[in-house]
Design a protein around this motif. Structure first.
Motif, PDB file in Angstrom:
ATOM      1  N   MET A   1      58.314   9.559   5.989  1.00  0.00           N
ATOM      2  CA  MET A   1      58.605  10.085   7.305  1.00  0.00           C
ATOM      3  C   MET A   1      59.047  11.541   7.169  1.00  0.00           C
ATOM      4  SD  MET A   1      61.448   8.853  10.132  1.00  0.00           S
ATOM      5  CE  MET A   1      62.778   8.725   8.979  1.00  0.00           C
ATOM      6  N   GLN A   2      58.488  12.397   7.975  1.00  0.00           N
ATOM      7  CA  GLN A   2      58.872  13.803   7.966  1.00  0.00           C
ATOM      8  C   GLN A   2      59.989  14.044   8.975  1.00  0.00           C
ATOM      9  OE1 GLN A   2      55.265  15.988   8.759  1.00  0.00           O
ATOM     10  NE2 GLN A   2      54.819  16.142   6.583  1.00  0.00           N
ATOM     11  N   THR A   3      60.990  14.809   8.550  1.00  0.00           N
ATOM     12  CA  THR A   3      62.095  15.157   9.444  1.00  0.00           C
ATOM     13  C   THR A   3      62.307  16.658   9.442  1.00  0.00           C
ATOM     14  OG1 THR A   3      63.781  14.905   7.716  1.00  0.00           O
ATOM     15  CG2 THR A   3      63.276  12.953   9.061  1.00  0.00           C
ATOM     16  N   ARG A   4      62.997  17.116  10.470  1.00  0.00           N
ATOM     17  CA  ARG A   4      63.377  18.522  10.578  1.00  0.00           C
ATOM     18  C   ARG A   4      64.845  18.585  10.940  1.00  0.00           C
ATOM     19  NH1 ARG A   4      59.137  22.219  13.391  1.00  0.00           N
ATOM     20  NH2 ARG A   4      60.445  23.761  12.379  1.00  0.00           N
ATOM     21  N   VAL A   5      65.465  19.678  10.552  1.00  0.00           N
ATOM     22  CA  VAL A   5      66.841  19.946  10.963  1.00  0.00           C
ATOM     23  C   VAL A   5      66.769  20.899  12.143  1.00  0.00           C
ATOM     24  CG1 VAL A   5      69.038  20.973  10.275  1.00  0.00           C
ATOM     25  CG2 VAL A   5      67.758  19.563   8.645  1.00  0.00           C
ATOM     26  N   ALA A   6      67.576  20.607  13.154  1.00  0.00           N
ATOM     27  CA  ALA A   6      67.569  21.423  14.363  1.00  0.00           C
ATOM     28  C   ALA A   6      68.965  21.462  14.968  1.00  0.00           C
ATOM     29  CB  ALA A   6      66.584  20.855  15.383  1.00  0.00           C
ATOM     30  N   VAL A   7      69.148  22.415  15.870  1.00  0.00           N
ATOM     31  CA  VAL A   7      70.358  22.496  16.682  1.00  0.00           C
ATOM     32  C   VAL A   7      69.934  22.433  18.141  1.00  0.00           C
ATOM     33  CG1 VAL A   7      72.347  23.900  17.340  1.00  0.00           C
ATOM     34  CG2 VAL A   7      71.568  23.892  14.969  1.00  0.00           C
ATOM     35  N   ILE A   8      70.498  21.493  18.859  1.00  0.00           N
ATOM     36  CA  ILE A   8      70.265  21.393  20.298  1.00  0.00           C
ATOM     37  C   ILE A   8      71.491  21.995  20.979  1.00  0.00           C
ATOM     38  CG2 ILE A   8      69.874  19.864  22.260  1.00  0.00           C
ATOM     39  CD1 ILE A   8      68.729  17.816  20.248  1.00  0.00           C
ATOM     40  N   SER A   9      71.264  23.012  21.787  1.00  0.00           N
ATOM     41  CA  SER A   9      72.345  23.665  22.522  1.00  0.00           C
ATOM     42  C   SER A   9      72.237  23.305  23.991  1.00  0.00           C
ATOM     43  CB  SER A   9      72.262  25.178  22.356  1.00  0.00           C
ATOM     44  OG  SER A   9      72.410  25.521  21.003  1.00  0.00           O
ATOM     45  N   MET A  10      73.383  22.982  24.585  1.00  0.00           N
ATOM     46  CA  MET A  10      73.411  22.582  25.986  1.00  0.00           C
ATOM     47  C   MET A  10      74.494  23.338  26.738  1.00  0.00           C
ATOM     48  SD  MET A  10      73.278  18.474  25.605  1.00  0.00           S
ATOM     49  CE  MET A  10      74.097  18.441  24.015  1.00  0.00           C
ATOM     50  N   ILE A  11      74.221  23.594  27.995  1.00  0.00           N
ATOM     51  CA  ILE A  11      75.243  24.069  28.922  1.00  0.00           C
ATOM     52  C   ILE A  11      75.294  23.063  30.057  1.00  0.00           C
ATOM     53  CG2 ILE A  11      75.919  25.868  30.546  1.00  0.00           C
ATOM     54  CD1 ILE A  11      74.733  27.909  28.638  1.00  0.00           C
ATOM     55  N   ALA A  58      61.358  12.779  17.885  1.00  0.00           N
ATOM     56  CA  ALA A  58      62.665  12.308  18.349  1.00  0.00           C
ATOM     57  C   ALA A  58      63.501  13.468  18.872  1.00  0.00           C
ATOM     58  CB  ALA A  58      63.397  11.585  17.219  1.00  0.00           C
ATOM     59  N   ILE A  59      63.458  14.604  18.186  1.00  0.00           N
ATOM     60  CA  ILE A  59      64.203  15.780  18.637  1.00  0.00           C
ATOM     61  C   ILE A  59      63.676  16.248  19.993  1.00  0.00           C
ATOM     62  CG2 ILE A  59      64.796  18.184  18.128  1.00  0.00           C
ATOM     63  CD1 ILE A  59      64.523  17.411  15.108  1.00  0.00           C
ATOM     64  N   ASN A  60      62.356  16.313  20.128  1.00  0.00           N
ATOM     65  CA  ASN A  60      61.750  16.737  21.391  1.00  0.00           C
ATOM     66  C   ASN A  60      62.096  15.771  22.521  1.00  0.00           C
ATOM     67  OD1 ASN A  60      60.568  18.907  20.108  1.00  0.00           O
ATOM     68  ND2 ASN A  60      58.599  17.902  19.847  1.00  0.00           N
ATOM     69  N   THR A  61      62.072  14.476  22.219  1.00  0.00           N
ATOM     70  CA  THR A  61      62.404  13.463  23.222  1.00  0.00           C
ATOM     71  C   THR A  61      63.837  13.623  23.695  1.00  0.00           C
ATOM     72  OG1 THR A  61      60.796  11.897  22.328  1.00  0.00           O
ATOM     73  CG2 THR A  61      62.587  10.967  23.658  1.00  0.00           C
ATOM     74  N   LEU A  62      64.768  13.767  22.755  1.00  0.00           N
ATOM     75  CA  LEU A  62      66.175  13.930  23.114  1.00  0.00           C
ATOM     76  C   LEU A  62      66.379  15.189  23.940  1.00  0.00           C
ATOM     77  CD1 LEU A  62      69.154  13.223  23.066  1.00  0.00           C
ATOM     78  CD2 LEU A  62      69.291  14.255  20.772  1.00  0.00           C
ATOM     79  N   THR A  63      65.823  16.304  23.507  1.00  0.00           N
ATOM     80  CA  THR A  63      65.983  17.552  24.247  1.00  0.00           C
ATOM     81  C   THR A  63      65.412  17.433  25.654  1.00  0.00           C
ATOM     82  OG1 THR A  63      65.855  18.807  22.176  1.00  0.00           O
ATOM     83  CG2 THR A  63      65.529  20.040  24.219  1.00  0.00           C
ATOM     84  N   GLY A  64      64.244  16.833  25.778  1.00  0.00           N
ATOM     85  CA  GLY A  64      63.628  16.659  27.096  1.00  0.00           C
ATOM     86  C   GLY A  64      64.463  15.794  28.016  1.00  0.00           C
ATOM     87  N   LYS A  65      64.980  14.680  27.481  1.00  0.00           N
ATOM     88  CA  LYS A  65      65.810  13.793  28.300  1.00  0.00           C
ATOM     89  C   LYS A  65      67.098  14.480  28.732  1.00  0.00           C
ATOM     90  CE  LYS A  65      64.167   9.310  26.668  1.00  0.00           C
ATOM     91  NZ  LYS A  65      64.575   8.014  26.086  1.00  0.00           N
ATOM     92  N   LEU A  66      67.698  15.243  27.823  1.00  0.00           N
ATOM     93  CA  LEU A  66      68.923  15.969  28.163  1.00  0.00           C
ATOM     94  C   LEU A  66      68.648  16.992  29.260  1.00  0.00           C
ATOM     95  CD1 LEU A  66      70.333  16.520  24.574  1.00  0.00           C
ATOM     96  CD2 LEU A  66      71.450  15.191  26.382  1.00  0.00           C
ATOM     97  N   GLY A  67      67.570  17.733  29.117  1.00  0.00           N
ATOM     98  CA  GLY A  67      67.234  18.783  30.075  1.00  0.00           C
ATOM     99  C   GLY A  67      66.882  18.270  31.461  1.00  0.00           C
TER     100      GLY A  67
END
Length: 85
Positions: A1-11, A58-67
């Motif tokens: 499985m390929q993973t990436r490290v990212a930072v999700i920033s929210m206001i 998974a990162i894209n899904t989380l960011t989209g749901k948060l937004g």
């Protein structure tokens, strides 16, 4: 499985769906490396950064749901490295 490290920033604006944010972060908690929240009372906002390592979908899904939550803006910045587990 390929993973990436990212930072999700929210206001989070005043009156935003804080419970929804917490529920989503709990749902994706196996991937979360750390979280920092700053209440900025003078402007009635909260600033949250979440460090995450997960498959890009998974990162894209989380960011989209948060937004899509009311009063929440979310953006993601990725590391250039892709990890193979």
């Amino acid at each position: 499985m390929q993973t990436r490290v990212a930072v999700i920033s929210m206001i989070l604006e005043a009156g935003s769906d804080v419970a929804g944010v917490n529920a989503l972060l709990h749902e994706f908690s196996p991937y979360i490396l750390g979280r920092m929240g700053i209440p900025y009372r003078a402007r009635a906002i909260n600033i949250i950064s979440v460090a995450i390592e997960a498959p890009q979908d998974a990162i894209n899904t989380l960011t989209g749901k948060l937004g899509r939550l009311p009063g929440v803006s979310a953006k993601t910045m990725y590391s250039g490295n892709i990890y193979e587990d």
